[in-house]
Design a protein around this motif. Structure first.
Motif, PDB file in Angstrom:
ATOM      1  N   PHE A  57       4.664 -14.662   0.711  1.00 27.08           N
ATOM      2  CA  PHE A  57       5.285 -13.671   1.468  1.00 27.08           C
ATOM      3  C   PHE A  57       4.630 -12.292   1.539  1.00 27.08           C
ATOM      4  O   PHE A  57       3.558 -12.081   1.051  1.00 27.08           O
ATOM      5  N   GLU A  58       4.923 -11.700   2.532  1.00 30.61           N
ATOM      6  CA  GLU A  58       4.455 -10.476   2.941  1.00 30.61           C
ATOM      7  C   GLU A  58       5.158  -9.151   1.989  1.00 30.61           C
ATOM      8  O   GLU A  58       6.220  -9.085   1.626  1.00 30.61           O
ATOM      9  N   LEU A  59       4.185  -8.570   1.230  1.00 30.10           N
ATOM     10  CA  LEU A  59       4.759  -7.632   0.193  1.00 30.10           C
ATOM     11  C   LEU A  59       4.287  -6.162   0.714  1.00 30.10           C
ATOM     12  O   LEU A  59       3.139  -5.883   0.610  1.00 30.10           O
ATOM     13  N   GLU A  60       5.158  -5.207   0.816  1.00 29.88           N
ATOM     14  CA  GLU A  60       4.816  -3.771   1.168  1.00 29.88           C
ATOM     15  C   GLU A  60       4.739  -3.028  -0.057  1.00 29.88           C
ATOM     16  O   GLU A  60       5.649  -2.773  -0.880  1.00 29.88           O
ATOM     17  N   SER A  61       3.654  -2.098  -0.110  1.00 28.26           N
ATOM     18  CA  SER A  61       3.400  -1.231  -1.418  1.00 28.26           C
ATOM     19  C   SER A  61       3.006   0.030  -0.914  1.00 28.26           C
ATOM     20  O   SER A  61       2.241   0.088   0.253  1.00 28.26           O
TER      21      SER A  61
END
Length: 721
Positions: A57-61
């Motif tokens: 899944f896409e993880l925004e940091s």
């Protein structure tokens, strides 16, 4: 047995409930090209973050960069790395750098990285004046625009030889420039000034260490403990369990279990369990990681799983000598497993799968024979003791021959082909496996070849001359050894547009007698037959007279059989052919003139009028003369009784004629009266008829002589009386 099933279901449920878990494994900062640079070099600071996820899944940091604990750059991204670039590194960029990642309340910082930049760029120097007197002051300005303040500037005054420093001044500035004043003293004829700069922050002294203060640190949780059953070394085909556990203070902690860099399970409790029916794929490095808001701890084990049997191997044997497979060729697929005795392998059930679809081919034994009909991806599958393994795929490309090749011309706007056009031809195959080689021919002459992965080839031919006309055909073949197809023939005719249209008229002077025939001839110097001709006359508007198409000759004619005044106008013709280009001729003026027979009639009529007029004038002239003579005779008869012997010549003027002589006034009056009457008659005739020359002066003389004789004879008659 039941316990294993319960543990397996529990583990699968736990995985399903935590499918969006993640953890921060590590964060590293590196300097490119190195941590030691020369002033002006490009510096790239690369921050690399390693995440572990339960699923893809896409993880925004948020990734932040710090220099000496001061934030210099940050960015929010879904990538696992970020680069901060300094195009030209200066000495002021020397310092300790680090990066930090923040995601969903979790943070992790990299180790500090020391970067050092050497060799300050020489500063720029300016003086307020280049010429001065002794005792004057000169302002010297030193600038280091490329560096960051605060700075220490040193100003030096030299004599001309630049060997001995006469005077030095130092300025500390919070800007990247500073100024100093120097006095020109006696004897200092020629002076030179120089300056240098130091960065205060980098060059400052370090103080002694302070007294120490003690701080006691408490651990929020213990290092995770990891347990593996049945052991760290076993053979595939049995149930495997992995358990992670910690002890913690009242603080929120997340436990994750990673296989290599993939999270397989997670929990927010103090324990975590993972169950799996083990195969060789489950072998690897397992890590239990406990992670709080700022602290993380982990422990790892390596689990080794031995193979129950190796993966099957699928091979293909082609009975044809052709390196490519033709449609209808005989093939043999063989699925084999190494280290298995043949007597065991022949009793096993092998599943053959095409295009990753449903298992539709089942065969006991290792070989499977088939006829090549369709291309596809083939696999074989084998199951032993509930362990199913699939071979690597084998791509089988079956080449169907090229069939039903069709060539056609692509016509745009219903336009025929003319010199200068681009002829577009489409060569399409109804069936055949790409790649296909297409070739275009005109007659037996080869024009173009194309090697395409398509069922259609488009050919563009530049048409430059009429010889580009002809029979076009395309051929195609592919890797099927039986493939060699020819298309239909397309006849292409290059149309030459009409040129130099000329109109000729007969009669050539453009004057046509009324009732005569007018002939129009339209001729084309160049142009492909058939040609359409149109004849027009322009009388304010253009009127179409005739329209004809000639298939055998580049000219035609049109006749107006009986021309009249209504036909007057400017005549022209228009020629065109299948090139859809119409060309006009020049305009020819034509007008009707009077017919010759009409001219004769009019001339005869005028002549008759003239003759009649002359006759009428002559008649009236003679009639008046006669009347005047009679009056004269009557008068003379009454008075000439006694004077018959004294006759003298009388000259009487009539027109241009003078007759005899007059004896008395009465005779003169009679003659004059007669002349006036004759003159009046002549004036009347001149007003009514066309004036003509009088051809009868002699007639007048004879008449006068006759009248005179009669007058002379009159006395004799009287005497007789």
């Amino acid at each position: 047995m039941y316990l294993s099933i319960v543990l397996l279901i529990s583990g699968l449920w736990s995985i399903h409930g935590q499918q969006f878990d993640f953890t921060i494994n590590s964060i590293e900062l590196s300097a490119i090209p190195s941590t030691k640079l020369t002033n002006g070099q490009k510096l790239e600071l690369k921050c690399l973050v390693d995440f572990a996820r339960s699923t893809n899944f896409e993880l925004e940091s948020t990734i932040s960069f710090y220099k000496d604990d001061i934030l210099i750059h940050n960015v929010t991204t879904t990538r696992q790395q970020e680069i901060y670039t300094i195009q030209k590194a200066r000495v002021s960029n020397t310092g300790l750098y680090k990066c930090q990642v923040s995601v969903k309340g979790r943070e992790k910082k990299s180790k500090e990285l020391e970067v050092k930049v050497t060799k300050l760029s020489p500063p720029s120097i300016y003086v307020s004046k280049t010429e001065a007197r002794e005792g004057d002051e000169v302002i010297v300005k030193c600038e280091a625009l490329e560096e960051e303040p605060p700075m220490k500037f040193s100003f030096h005054k030299f004599m001309q030889d630049e060997i001995e420093i006469k005077e030095t001044k130092t300025k500390i500035s919070k800007f990247n420039f500073a100024e100093a004043k120097f006095e020109l003293k006696e004897g200092e004829n020629i002076l030179k000034f120089k300056c240098d700069v130091k960065l205060v922050v980098i060059d400052e002294e370090t103080s002694e260490r302070s007294k120490s203060k003690t701080v006691t640190a408490l651990a929020p949780f213990t290092t995770p403990k990891i347990e593996v059953l049945p052991s760290l070394n076993f053979t595939e085909g049995i149930n495997m369990s992995v358990k992670c556990s910690i002890q913690r203070l009242p603080e929120e902690v997340t436990i994750t279990l990673q296989k290599d860099s993939h999270i397989v399970n997670s929990s927010t409790t103090e324990t975590l369990s993972y169950f799996q029916f083990a195969t060789v794929k489950d072998m690897g490095n397992y890590t239990c990681k406990a992670e709080g808001q700022r602290v993380s701890k982990s422990s790892s084990v390596i689990i080794k799983v031995a193979e129950l049997f190796p993966r099957p191997r699928l091979t293909m044997q082609n009975y044809s000598k052709n390196p490519f497979i033709n449609e209808g060729d005989k093939l043999s697929l063989e699925c084999s497993v190494s280290d298995l005795p043949p007597e065991v392998s022949n009793k096993l059930e092998y599943y053959f799968i095409v295009n990753k679809g449903v298992k539709r081919l089942v065969k006991k034994g290792e070989k499977f024979n088939l006829t090549a009909k369709e291309s596809g991806v083939y696999l074989c599958e084998l199951t032993i003791s509930n362990i199913t393994k699939t071979s690597d795929s084998v791509q089988i490309q079956v080449y169907a021959p090229v069939t039903k090749l069709h060539l056609k011309q692509i016509i745009k706007d219903n336009r025929m082909v003319v010199p200068g056009d681009t002829l577009e031809l489409s060569c399409r195959s109804q069936s055949g496996t790409p790649p296909i080689t297409y070739s275009l021919y005109r007659g037996k002459k080869h024009l173009q070849t194309k090697f395409l992965e398509k069922m259609e080839a488009r050919f563009l031919v530049n048409v430059t001359k009429p010889n580009d006309s002809g029979q076009y055909q395309c051929q195609a073949f592919n890797r099927n050894e039986k493939s060699n197809e020819s298309s239909n023939i397309v006849n292409i005719t290059v149309i030459i547009p009409v040129e130099d249209v000329n109109l000729t008229i007969i009669p050539t002077n453009g004057e046509v007698e009324e009732g005569a025939e007018l002939t129009l001839i339209c001729n084309v110097k160049n142009g492909t037959l058939p040609i359409n001709f149109q004849f027009y006359v322009k009388k304010g508007s253009e009127i179409l007279l005739h329209n004809v198409t000639k298939n055998d000759q580049p000219h035609t004619s049109f006749e107006v059989p009986s021309f009249s005044k209504t036909g007057d106008g400017a005549y022209f013709c228009v020629a065109s052919n299948r090139a859809n280009k119409s060309i006009k001729s020049t305009f020819m003026e034509v007008k009707a003139i009077l017919a010759t027979w009409k001219k004769g009639i009019i001339g005869s009529f005028i002549f008759l009028i003239i003759v009649a007029a002359v006759a009428i004038v002559l008649y009236f002239y003679l009639d008046k003369k006669k009347k005047g003579k009679d009056i004269y005779n009557d008068k003379r008869t009454s008075k000439a009784v006694n004077s018959s012997t004294e006759k003298s010549d009388v000259e009487m003027k009539t027109g241009n004629l003078y007759v005899g002589s007059i004896q008395n006034e009465d005779e003169l009056h009679i003659l004059k009266t007669a002349e006036d009457n004759i003159g009046n008659n002549e004036q009347n005739h001149d007003g009514e008829y066309t004036e003509v020359d009088d051809p009868s002066p002699h007639v007048h003389e004879d008449a006068v002589e006759s009248n005179v004789n009669r007058i002379e004879e009159a006395p004799e008659a009287n005497n007789h009386t």
